[in-house]
Design a protein around this motif. Structure first.
Motif, mmCIF file in Angstrom:
data_model
loop_
_atom_site.group_PDB
_atom_site.id
_atom_site.type_symbol
_atom_site.label_atom_id
_atom_site.label_comp_id
_atom_site.label_asym_id
_atom_site.label_seq_id
_atom_site.Cartn_x
_atom_site.Cartn_y
_atom_site.Cartn_z
ATOM 1 N N PRO A 44 -25.185 -2.822 -53.304
ATOM 2 C CA PRO A 44 -24.038 -2.053 -54.136
ATOM 3 C C PRO A 44 -22.565 -2.579 -53.848
ATOM 4 C CG PRO A 44 -24.829 -0.864 -52.378
ATOM 5 C CD PRO A 44 -25.724 -1.974 -52.301
ATOM 6 N N GLY A 45 -21.846 -2.610 -54.793
ATOM 7 C CA GLY A 45 -20.445 -3.197 -54.505
ATOM 8 C C GLY A 45 -19.526 -2.581 -53.714
ATOM 9 N N GLY A 46 -19.623 -1.123 -53.670
ATOM 10 C CA GLY A 46 -18.435 -0.367 -53.072
ATOM 11 C C GLY A 46 -18.711 -0.754 -51.650
ATOM 12 N N PRO A 47 -19.737 -0.541 -50.745
ATOM 13 C CA PRO A 47 -19.807 -0.893 -49.488
ATOM 14 C C PRO A 47 -19.543 -2.431 -49.236
ATOM 15 C CG PRO A 47 -21.551 0.516 -50.051
ATOM 16 C CD PRO A 47 -21.036 -0.083 -51.464
ATOM 17 N N ALA A 48 -19.977 -3.407 -50.122
ATOM 18 C CA ALA A 48 -19.613 -4.690 -49.849
ATOM 19 C C ALA A 48 -17.937 -5.056 -50.189
ATOM 20 C CB ALA A 48 -20.315 -5.446 -50.819
ATOM 21 N N ILE A 49 -17.319 -4.532 -50.974
ATOM 22 C CA ILE A 49 -15.958 -4.637 -51.121
ATOM 23 C C ILE A 49 -15.347 -4.123 -49.800
ATOM 24 C CG2 ILE A 49 -13.933 -3.995 -52.631
ATOM 25 C CD1 ILE A 49 -15.592 -4.746 -54.892
ATOM 26 N N ALA A 50 -15.773 -3.072 -49.448
ATOM 27 C CA ALA A 50 -14.803 -2.052 -48.313
ATOM 28 C C ALA A 50 -15.219 -2.925 -46.950
ATOM 29 C CB ALA A 50 -15.693 -0.605 -48.368
ATOM 30 N N THR A 51 -16.290 -3.515 -46.884
ATOM 31 C CA THR A 51 -16.521 -4.322 -45.623
ATOM 32 C C THR A 51 -15.676 -5.572 -45.662
ATOM 33 O OG1 THR A 51 -18.633 -3.510 -45.322
ATOM 34 C CG2 THR A 51 -18.208 -5.582 -44.126
ATOM 35 N N LEU A 52 -15.667 -6.205 -46.668
ATOM 36 C CA LEU A 52 -14.835 -7.416 -46.681
ATOM 37 C C LEU A 52 -13.287 -7.378 -46.744
ATOM 38 C CD1 LEU A 52 -14.760 -10.669 -47.020
ATOM 39 C CD2 LEU A 52 -14.909 -10.141 -49.564
ATOM 40 N N ALA A 53 -12.792 -6.033 -47.366
ATOM 41 C CA ALA A 53 -11.517 -5.826 -47.501
ATOM 42 C C ALA A 53 -10.862 -5.390 -45.973
ATOM 43 C CB ALA A 53 -11.470 -4.537 -48.339
ATOM 44 N N LYS A 54 -11.639 -4.998 -45.196
ATOM 45 C CA LYS A 54 -10.977 -4.805 -43.912
ATOM 46 C C LYS A 54 -10.466 -6.171 -43.400
ATOM 47 C CE LYS A 54 -14.344 -1.083 -42.802
ATOM 48 N NZ LYS A 54 -15.343 -0.568 -41.970
ATOM 49 N N GLU A 55 -10.741 -7.283 -43.771
ATOM 50 C CA GLU A 55 -10.400 -8.452 -43.224
ATOM 51 C C GLU A 55 -9.232 -9.134 -44.214
ATOM 52 O OE1 GLU A 55 -13.726 -11.256 -42.946
ATOM 53 O OE2 GLU A 55 -14.870 -9.673 -42.315
ATOM 54 N N GLY A 56 -8.928 -8.461 -45.121
ATOM 55 C CA GLY A 56 -7.849 -9.014 -46.089
ATOM 56 C C GLY A 56 -6.500 -8.154 -46.171
ATOM 57 N N ARG A 57 -5.706 -8.627 -46.875
ATOM 58 C CA ARG A 57 -4.217 -8.016 -47.082
ATOM 59 C C ARG A 57 -4.314 -7.096 -48.305
ATOM 60 N NH1 ARG A 57 -0.583 -11.832 -48.136
ATOM 61 N NH2 ARG A 57 -2.144 -13.224 -48.620
ATOM 62 N N VAL A 58 -3.728 -6.043 -48.407
ATOM 63 C CA VAL A 58 -3.840 -5.191 -49.723
ATOM 64 C C VAL A 58 -2.913 -5.365 -50.633
ATOM 65 C CG1 VAL A 58 -4.665 -3.487 -48.423
ATOM 66 C CG2 VAL A 58 -2.314 -3.679 -48.505
ATOM 67 N N ASP A 59 -2.025 -6.330 -50.304
ATOM 68 C CA ASP A 59 -0.670 -6.589 -51.040
ATOM 69 C C ASP A 59 -0.922 -8.116 -51.515
ATOM 70 O OD1 ASP A 59 -0.141 -7.825 -48.603
ATOM 71 O OD2 ASP A 59 1.950 -7.266 -48.480
ATOM 72 N N ALA A 60 -2.001 -8.790 -51.381
ATOM 73 C CA ALA A 60 -2.181 -10.262 -51.659
ATOM 74 C C ALA A 60 -2.167 -10.552 -53.109
ATOM 75 C CB ALA A 60 -3.410 -10.846 -51.021
ATOM 76 N N VAL A 61 -2.746 -9.553 -54.016
ATOM 77 C CA VAL A 61 -2.663 -9.808 -55.302
ATOM 78 C C VAL A 61 -2.166 -8.612 -55.928
ATOM 79 C CG1 VAL A 61 -4.266 -10.377 -57.342
ATOM 80 C CG2 VAL A 61 -4.782 -11.169 -55.245
ATOM 81 N N ALA A 62 -1.498 -8.656 -56.881
ATOM 82 C CA ALA A 62 -0.596 -7.547 -57.555
ATOM 83 C C ALA A 62 -1.509 -7.005 -58.958
ATOM 84 C CB ALA A 62 0.676 -8.046 -58.181
ATOM 85 N N PHE A 63 -2.523 -6.207 -58.547
ATOM 86 C CA PHE A 63 -3.347 -5.676 -59.472
ATOM 87 C C PHE A 63 -3.035 -4.310 -60.272
ATOM 88 C CE2 PHE A 63 -6.870 -8.198 -57.328
ATOM 89 C CZ PHE A 63 -7.485 -8.931 -58.130
ATOM 90 N N PRO A 64 -2.980 -4.140 -61.258
ATOM 91 C CA PRO A 64 -2.577 -3.128 -62.053
ATOM 92 C C PRO A 64 -3.042 -1.746 -61.449
ATOM 93 C CG PRO A 64 -4.227 -3.877 -63.637
ATOM 94 C CD PRO A 64 -3.873 -5.094 -62.363
ATOM 95 N N ARG A 65 -2.391 -0.795 -61.457
ATOM 96 C CA ARG A 65 -2.606 0.687 -61.319
ATOM 97 C C ARG A 65 -2.317 1.433 -62.833
ATOM 98 N NH1 ARG A 65 -2.312 -2.521 -56.902
ATOM 99 N NH2 ARG A 65 -2.121 -1.406 -55.062
#
Length: 352
Positions: free
Chosen positions: A189-210
């Motif tokens: 499942p994608g949610g846990p996979a993204i959440a785990t990897l996201a801990k190592e990344g920068r939340v402002d690296a890419v300006a995705f739309p809200r």
């Protein structure tokens, strides 16, 4: 009153037993058992839930799961006073397995049966917390229900009376995580996979739309965000060896989803004037969502409430509790009318 709850709406086969306590306290119940048999490994190679495989797995798992729930509850099946079962929304084949077994149990015991709306079950999941925590949950409140198949904002006036404030116009938030993870090569499942990897990344690296950040309405949309991720990856190919870049993209993508959920939920709290916000469903287990929702809610004087991690995903305990409350009020389903409802609007839930 001892109630067996059965949940088979998607890819978890689950059963639980709840009993009403002698001394009527705030809610007056005790969870005796909660057994879940997941199918994640079976569906992972397909990148999502395969309905036919899910139904067959339910048929294999349902009786052993119920037997284990009764064993852990230390009661015999003859001791049950009622049966609650998810009757929708969900995968029709999967729902039918649970309903058929629930009818068989109820018929053999001569006890009442109640069909439960899956989302009302999720709405009850925070109430499954220990006594010290759940006594503080009082109606009315705003509920954000987020999972692989649903993204809803409700104003819960009282048990059984829910006003739909907003819903997704396209994909549910869980689908946005799953499809985003697939594009990033992270699997299911994608949610846990993204959440785990996201801990190592920068939340402002890419300006995705809200998307749809409008305080005057509370609908959601995640299709534009998925398109933005696809376009970004087409213009900026990422090799699996570039783990740091991949983590940045995952963190930024997750942040866009979380920001949208937090913005909408808090705006709904402001409009309704409630003092409590319940967040439930599988996506409710996301740590980043819990962090940001907690901080944002505190700023506006609202208490953010989350279920235990074991109660975020589909489970029998939430169905048993919702059914227990309705059976306790004298409600029960008509034997002939009870059937699978793959689509069941929240607005059609009867009052409790």
């Amino acid at each position: 009153m001892r109630v067996l709850g059965i949940e088979t709406s998607c890819d978890e086969t689950a059963a639980a037993v709840i009993v009403g306590e002698e001394s009527e306290k705030k809610y007056g119940f005790k969870l005796l058992s909660n057994v879940i048999r997941a199918q994640v490994m079976m569906h992972s190679e397909y990148g999502g839930v395969v309905p036919e495989l899910a139904s067959r797995a339910h048929m294999s798992h349902i009786l052993p799961v119920i037997e284990e729930a009764l064993r852990l509850a230390q009661i015999d099946i003859q001791d049950l006073d009622g049966v609650a079962v998810t009757s929708g929304p969900g995968l029709v084949g999967a729902l039918l397995v649970g309903i058929a077994v629930a009818k068989g149990v109820a018929f053999s015991l001569g006890c009442p049966i109640i069909g439960v709306h899956h989302m009302e079950g999720h709405l009850m999941s925070p109430f499954l917390a220990p006594e010290a925590d759940h006594v503080a949950i009082e109606f009315p409140f705003v509920a954000l229900l987020v999972s692989g198949g649903h993204t809803l904002l409700l104003y819960a006036h009282r048990f059984g009376v829910y006003e739909l404030l907003g819903a997704t116009r396209d994909d549910a938030v869980g689908e946005a995580f799953d499809k985003g993870a697939r594009m990033l090569g992270l699997g299911y499942p994608g949610g846990p996979a993204i959440a785990t990897l996201a801990k190592e990344g920068r939340v402002d690296a890419v300006a995705f739309p809200r998307v749809l950040l409008d305080r005057k309405q509370f609908d959601f949309s995640f299709s534009g965000l998925k398109t933005a991720l696809r376009s970004f990856l087409a213009q900026n190919p990422i090799g699996m060896a570039d783990q740091s870049h991949l983590a940045d993209v995952a963190a930024s993508y997750q942040e866009a989803i979380v920001d949208t959920l937090v913005f909408k939920a808090l705006a709904a709290c402001r409009k309704t004037g409630v003092k409590a916000l319940l967040v439930a469903g599988g996506v409710g287990a996301n740590q980043r969502l819990q962090e940001k929702m907690g901080v944002g809610a505190k700023k506006i004087g609202v208490k953010a409430i989350f279920p235990a991690l074991s109660h975020c995903t589909d489970n029998g305990a939430m169905i048993a509790l919702a059914g227990w409350r309705r059976l306790r009020m004298g409600q029960q389903s008509d034997w002939e009318a009870l059937n699978a409802r793959p689509r069941w609007p929240v607005s059609e839930i009867g009052p409790g």
